[in-house]
Design an enzyme around this catalytic site. Structure first.
Site, mmCIF file in Angstrom:
data_model
loop_
_atom_site.group_PDB
_atom_site.id
_atom_site.type_symbol
_atom_site.label_atom_id
_atom_site.label_comp_id
_atom_site.label_asym_id
_atom_site.label_seq_id
_atom_site.Cartn_x
_atom_site.Cartn_y
_atom_site.Cartn_z
ATOM 1 N N SER A 45 0.810 -1.221 0.000
ATOM 2 C CA SER A 45 0.000 0.000 0.000
ATOM 3 C C SER A 45 0.846 1.275 0.000
ATOM 4 O O SER A 45 0.624 2.155 -0.843
ATOM 5 C CB SER A 45 -0.981 0.009 1.185
ATOM 6 O OG SER A 45 -0.302 -0.175 2.401
ATOM 7 N N LYS A 48 -4.613 -4.058 2.014
ATOM 8 C CA LYS A 48 -5.603 -3.747 0.977
ATOM 9 C C LYS A 48 -6.628 -2.732 1.483
ATOM 10 O O LYS A 48 -7.080 -1.869 0.718
ATOM 11 C CB LYS A 48 -6.297 -5.024 0.506
ATOM 12 C CG LYS A 48 -5.382 -5.986 -0.242
ATOM 13 C CD LYS A 48 -4.769 -5.337 -1.474
ATOM 14 C CE LYS A 48 -3.961 -6.310 -2.304
ATOM 15 N NZ LYS A 48 -3.338 -5.676 -3.486
ATOM 16 N N SER A 82 -2.603 -16.533 -10.987
ATOM 17 C CA SER A 82 -1.312 -15.922 -11.310
ATOM 18 C C SER A 82 -0.227 -16.604 -10.481
ATOM 19 O O SER A 82 -0.509 -17.322 -9.520
ATOM 20 C CB SER A 82 -1.336 -14.423 -10.995
ATOM 21 O OG SER A 82 -1.491 -14.208 -9.609
#
Length: 403
Positions: free
Chosen positions: A238, A292, A324
């Site tokens: 972040s 997040k 991924s």
């Protein structure tokens, strides 16, 4: 920029122009609003005209007054009788920097492809330890299949920059990292140095994408997460976005007002978040859910600050689970994808391309009034309050997607 007016005839004739100092690397636009993946290789110039049977402003006289009939219509740059192919996303003349591309499987790569398909020039920042493998794979053609764009051409990456967004400037880098063999041979990879290099190489960018996340203790429950692990997740996932935007903002083209120039509506910045920011996702630990949540809160604050100071729009995409390489490290990504398929309103597996296309939209003039937003691209899973695959609901007539 030429604006012509005729009293009572139209509001403005808007003619997008791009400074001659800007370099255009792609000649087409991508139409993401049709079933075809073929790009619409035509510029759509929009003007809003108001035509009237009489001048709009009239002198008033005694006696009967005829009404004025106004007709509003959208005019394309082509002839009116030409077929309208759709509303294209046109990013020709734009330059994007995508931080966090290290292979051809993740959302960062997909976003780069969608931006390239819309005409943008692509620069990427790759984590220093992964740089050699990534560049080697590019040179040897290992990514050629996944580089294919809708028109059949290959996405071109103009330059790859080494980047470790955990460090703002060289003074922040500890000695053990400087001497680490994975960093030897690379230079100018802190945030400040990368921005300086981009400025020296290209002068400016238009689009900044943050596709970075890392939590060294992500597999640990929050109650078992160390202070180091928690702060490391916040720093890499972040604060790295705050730092990138802080340093890039002065060289992100601010554009001009939408009503003056349709195609120059200010810079844009996009990050990637996850539903764990607001819902409990067991197994997504190590402070990553907190990181997040911080990223989404920062998106709103940065939208105000960067919008007022630099005319930059700031948004984040809350993307659903994807197979991924980074997600596989968590260990339960397959279960999350299965859960989403069973419980989301749209019962299908999310593709990276869908997230890439959403990013292209947010980067375009079509999203010129959207900022400070969390855009969910997850087949609607965020809207669900319960998991409908629970045995509790087995007697309910819950509709299933047609196979």
């Amino acid at each position: 920029m030429a604006t012509t007016t005729t009293p009572g005839s139209h509001m403005a004739a808007v003619k997008p122009c791009i400074s001659s100092s800007r370099r255009t690397y792609k000649s087409g636009t991508a139409n993401f609003g049709t079933n075809s993946e073929v790009g619409v290789w035509r510029r759509l110039q929009s003007s809003s005209h108001i035509s009237a049977t009489q001048p709009f402003f009239q002198s008033f006289k005694s006696g009967p007054t005829k009404s004025v009939k106004a007709v509003t219509r959208a005019m394309s740059g082509a002839a009116e009788n030409s077929p309208l192919p759709g509303l294209p996303i046109d990013l020709r003349g734009k330059r994007a920097f995508i931080a966090g591309v290290a292979d051809d499987h993740g959302y960062g790569w997909a976003i780069a492809k969608s931006l390239a398909a819309a005409g943008a020039e692509i620069l990427v920042g790759t984590w220093v330890p992964a740089l050699n493998i990534f560049e080697s794979s590019l040179r040897r053609g290992k990514f050629d299949e996944s580089r294919k764009l809708p028109d059949g051409s290959l996405m071109e990456i103009t330059k790859v920059y080494p980047l470790d967004a955990v460090y703002d400037d060289p003074e922040d880098v500890p000695e053990d990292v400087k001497s680490n063999k994975r960093y030897l041979g690379s230079s100018n990879w802190t945030v400040k140095e990368v921005v300086e290099s981009v400025k020296q190489d290209f002068g400016s960018i238009d689009i900044l994408v943050h596709s970075l996340a890392n939590g060294p203790e992500v597999t640990k429950p929050l109650l078992e997460t160390s202070r180091y692990g928690y702060l490391a997740a916040i720093s890499a996932s972040s604060y790295s976005y705050v730092s990138l935007l802080k340093h890039f903002a002065p060289i992100i083209n601010p554009g001009t007002n939408l009503w003056v120039n349709f195609n120059m509506t200010g810079g844009t910045s996009i990050s990637l978040t996850y539903i764990a920011s607001e819902r409990i996702i067991p197994g997504y630990g190590g402070g990553m859910s907190s990181a997040k949540a911080a990223l989404e809160s920062d998106t709103r604050v940065l939208a105000f600050e960067a919008g007022r100071k630099h005319n930059i729009r700031v948004n984040t995409i809350s993307a659903g689970p994807l197979r991924s390489r980074a997600a596989k490290a968590i260990g339960f990504i397959d279960m999350m994808i299965d859960y989403s398929s069973e419980n989301a309103p749209l019962q299908k597996e999310l593709s990276a391309e869908e997230v890439g296309n959403a990013a292209a939209f947010l980067s375009s003039p079509l999203a010129s009034a959207i900022t400070g937003t969390v855009l969910y691209v997850d087949n609607g899973l965020n809207a669900m309050g319960v998991g409908v695959d629970s045995p509790v609901f087995e007697n309910l007539d819950i509709p299933k997607a047609a196979k």
